[in-house]
Design a protein around this motif. Structure first.
Motif, PDB file in Angstrom:
ATOM      1  N   ARG A  44       0.827  -1.213   0.000  1.00  0.00           N
ATOM      2  CA  ARG A  44       0.000   0.000   0.000  1.00  0.00           C
ATOM      3  C   ARG A  44       0.860   1.262   0.000  1.00  0.00           C
ATOM      4  NH1 ARG A  44      -5.537  -1.217   3.100  1.00  0.00           N
ATOM      5  NH2 ARG A  44      -5.785  -3.316   2.317  1.00  0.00           N
ATOM      6  N   ARG A  45       1.962   1.220   0.730  1.00  0.00           N
ATOM      7  CA  ARG A  45       2.860   2.366   0.760  1.00  0.00           C
ATOM      8  C   ARG A  45       3.473   2.592  -0.617  1.00  0.00           C
ATOM      9  NH1 ARG A  45       6.343   1.492   5.249  1.00  0.00           N
ATOM     10  NH2 ARG A  45       4.825   2.638   6.460  1.00  0.00           N
ATOM     11  N   ALA A  46       3.924   1.512  -1.263  1.00  0.00           N
ATOM     12  CA  ALA A  46       4.507   1.624  -2.599  1.00  0.00           C
ATOM     13  C   ALA A  46       3.470   2.156  -3.593  1.00  0.00           C
ATOM     14  CB  ALA A  46       5.050   0.279  -3.051  1.00  0.00           C
ATOM     15  N   SER A  47       2.241   1.676  -3.475  1.00  0.00           N
ATOM     16  CA  SER A  47       1.173   2.157  -4.358  1.00  0.00           C
ATOM     17  C   SER A  47       0.917   3.640  -4.144  1.00  0.00           C
ATOM     18  CB  SER A  47      -0.120   1.380  -4.100  1.00  0.00           C
ATOM     19  OG  SER A  47       0.047   0.034  -4.427  1.00  0.00           O
ATOM     20  N   LEU A  51       1.244   6.536  -6.900  1.00  0.00           N
ATOM     21  CA  LEU A  51       0.109   7.410  -7.200  1.00  0.00           C
ATOM     22  C   LEU A  51       0.464   8.870  -6.968  1.00  0.00           C
ATOM     23  CD1 LEU A  51      -2.826   5.323  -5.731  1.00  0.00           C
ATOM     24  CD2 LEU A  51      -2.481   5.937  -8.128  1.00  0.00           C
ATOM     25  N   GLY A  52       1.244   9.141  -5.954  1.00  0.00           N
ATOM     26  CA  GLY A  52       1.695  10.510  -5.701  1.00  0.00           C
ATOM     27  C   GLY A  52       2.540  11.037  -6.849  1.00  0.00           C
ATOM     28  N   LYS A  53       3.401  10.191  -7.384  1.00  0.00           N
ATOM     29  CA  LYS A  53       4.221  10.596  -8.535  1.00  0.00           C
ATOM     30  C   LYS A  53       3.338  10.896  -9.742  1.00  0.00           C
ATOM     31  CE  LYS A  53       8.326   7.930  -7.241  1.00  0.00           C
ATOM     32  NZ  LYS A  53       9.151   6.761  -7.590  1.00  0.00           N
ATOM     33  N   ILE A  59      -1.280  16.326 -12.742  1.00  0.00           N
ATOM     34  CA  ILE A  59      -2.060  17.471 -12.270  1.00  0.00           C
ATOM     35  C   ILE A  59      -1.175  18.668 -11.927  1.00  0.00           C
ATOM     36  CG2 ILE A  59      -3.662  18.278 -10.483  1.00  0.00           C
ATOM     37  CD1 ILE A  59      -4.744  15.393 -10.406  1.00  0.00           C
ATOM     38  N   ILE A  60      -0.233  18.476 -11.037  1.00  0.00           N
ATOM     39  CA  ILE A  60       0.571  19.603 -10.565  1.00  0.00           C
ATOM     40  C   ILE A  60       1.474  20.134 -11.672  1.00  0.00           C
ATOM     41  CG2 ILE A  60       2.310  20.331  -8.898  1.00  0.00           C
ATOM     42  CD1 ILE A  60       1.065  18.178  -6.987  1.00  0.00           C
TER      43      ILE A  60
END
Length: 67
Positions: A44-47, A51-53, A59-60
């Motif tokens: 979950r942390r890797a996912s 997803l943050g990347k 978007i950013i």
């Protein structure tokens, strides 16, 4: 004849009472579940990191380039 080790001492389950066998089984189940929980957390942390990347990329960074 099933055996298991605790602190490098091997125990034979044939020599244990039913209560002792149940405690050993519960301990082994707890170890298994803990291992699964740790693996699940790491996935979950890797996912989340991936997803943050992707969020940053789509978007950013896209908003910076369009704005």
């Amino acid at each position: 004849m099933a055996t298991f080790k605790i602190d490098d001492i091997e125990y034979d389950t044939d020599n244990l009472s039913d209560i002792q066998k149940r405690v050993v089984a519960l301990y082994q189940q707890a170890l298994r579940e803990e291992g699964e929980a740790v693996a699940n957390l790491e996935l979950r942390r890797a996912s989340r990191i991936e997803l943050g990347k992707k969020l940053k990329e789509l978007i950013i960074d896209a908003e910076k380039n369009n704005g």
